[in-house]
Design an enzyme around this catalytic site. Structure first.
Site, short mmCIF file in Angstrom:
data_model
loop_
_atom_site.label_atom_id
_atom_site.label_comp_id
_atom_site.label_asym_id
_atom_site.label_seq_id
_atom_site.Cartn_x
_atom_site.Cartn_y
_atom_site.Cartn_z
CE LYS A 275 -3.18 2.41 12.87
NZ LYS A 275 -4.25 1.81 11.07
CE1 TYR B 263 -0.85 1.75 15.00
CE2 TYR B 263 -1.28 2.01 16.82
CZ TYR B 263 -1.14 1.21 16.02
OH TYR B 263 -2.41 0.53 15.62
CB VAL C 259 -1.25 -0.14 0.89
CG1 VAL C 259 -2.15 -0.76 1.28
CG2 VAL C 259 -0.16 -0.02 2.63
#
Ligand SMILES: NC(=O)c1ccc[n+]([C@@H]2O[C@H](COP(=O)([O-])OP(=O)(O)OC[C@H]3O[C@@H](n4cnc5c(N)ncnc54)[C@H](O)[C@@H]3O)[C@@H](O)[C@H]2O)c1
Length: 254
Positions: free
Chosen positions: A164, A160, A58
């Site tokens: 997000k 992370y 991706v």
């Protein structure tokens, strides 16, 4: 938006929350393509649902464009895109000896989780814009996966949480921008779900994590994530929203 015979693409569909999304969408009648790095697991899930497995990274523009083109060739232009591919390595900003985190460790997580989500969003939007609108003017629905770490990042989650948080911030913006094409964009921010990653942890770790959950005091079942995917596809007025799916959990610093 309807499900029957609608081409759906699920990234990270070979495992965990993505796999549950694949199974939910297939059971509702979608033609599903799984875009994932894990070929063995991806093929297994695809076979189960009479779907398509496409090897894809991706974070690569070429790889995502090629996978969407391959899915389009077989199933038609994508109407539903679910972004579940993601990685969650933990690393502190300063290690025990006071050495700073290598910048590459941060970039890698941003590349997969944030840039990867945008990469899929942009290619999915082009596909969806080419579809005929339904009676409501709708052409497509995109669902992204954030995390409650976007709000309460724990120690070791700098990259992370940032990745997000970027997905959360992109949700309303892209829903606004793609409104003209009749494309809705929503995001799920999961708490703690029982995916292969969690199942591999010792039972006492799982129990101590579950004990921090207000209610219900258990890890989420990926099927419950699939249920939210279903609702985000089905409900025409749900748009530009981030839904926490977390048993009322608010994560502690560590
Ligand atoms: N499980 C949880 O409790 C939880 C909580 C919050 C957020 N999330 C998020 O949900 C998503 C799915 O998590 P999961 O627990 O199902 O994880 P998982 O590891 O079971 O599945 C992730 C899938 O993504 C694939 N993948 C990883 N990098 C990729 C890439 N560059 N290109 C294509 N595919 C790639 C993997 O091969 C794997 O099949 C992730 O974005 C994760 O951050 C999970």
């Amino acid at each position: 938006m309807e499900f029957t015979n609608v081409p759906a693409i699920v990234t990270g569909g070979a495992s965990g929350l993505g796999e549950a999304s694949v199974r939910t969408l297939a059971a509702k009648g979608c033609k599903v393509a799984i875009l994932d790095l894990n070929e063995d697991a991806g093929r297994r899930v695809a076979e189960d649902v009479n779907g398509l497995y496409l090897h894809c990274d991706v974070s690569s523009a070429d790889s995502v464009e090629a996978a969407f083109a391959a899915s389009r060739e077989v199933h038609g232009a994508c109407g539903i895109a679910v972004n579940c591919a993601g990685i969650a390595p933990a690393k502190k900003i300063l290690d025990r000896d006071g050495k700073p985190m290598p910048l590459d460790a941060f970039s890698q997580v941003i590349n997969v989780n944030l840039i990867g989500s945008f990469n899929v969003l942009r290619v999915a939007a082009a596909d969806m814009a080419s579809r005929e609108a339904n009676s409501d003017g709708e052409r497509g629905a995109v669902i992204m996966t954030a995390s409650i770490a976007a709000y309460e990042g724990q120690i070791g989650q700098a990259a992370y949480s940032a990745s997000k948080g970027g997905v959360v911030a992109m949700t309303l913006q892209s829903a606004r921008e793609l409104a003209r094409q009749g494309i809705r964009v929503n995001t799920i921010a999961p708490g703690i779900f029982m995916t292969p990653m969690m199942a591999a942890m010792p039972q006492e770790v799982q129990d101590s994590l579950a004990a921090t959950l207000p209610f219900p005091q258990r890890l989420g079942d990926p099927k419950e994530f699939g249920l939210m995917v279903q609702q985000m596809v089905e409900n025409p007025v749900l748009n530009g929203e981030v839904v926490r799916l977390d048993c009322a959990l608010r994560m502690a610093p560590r």
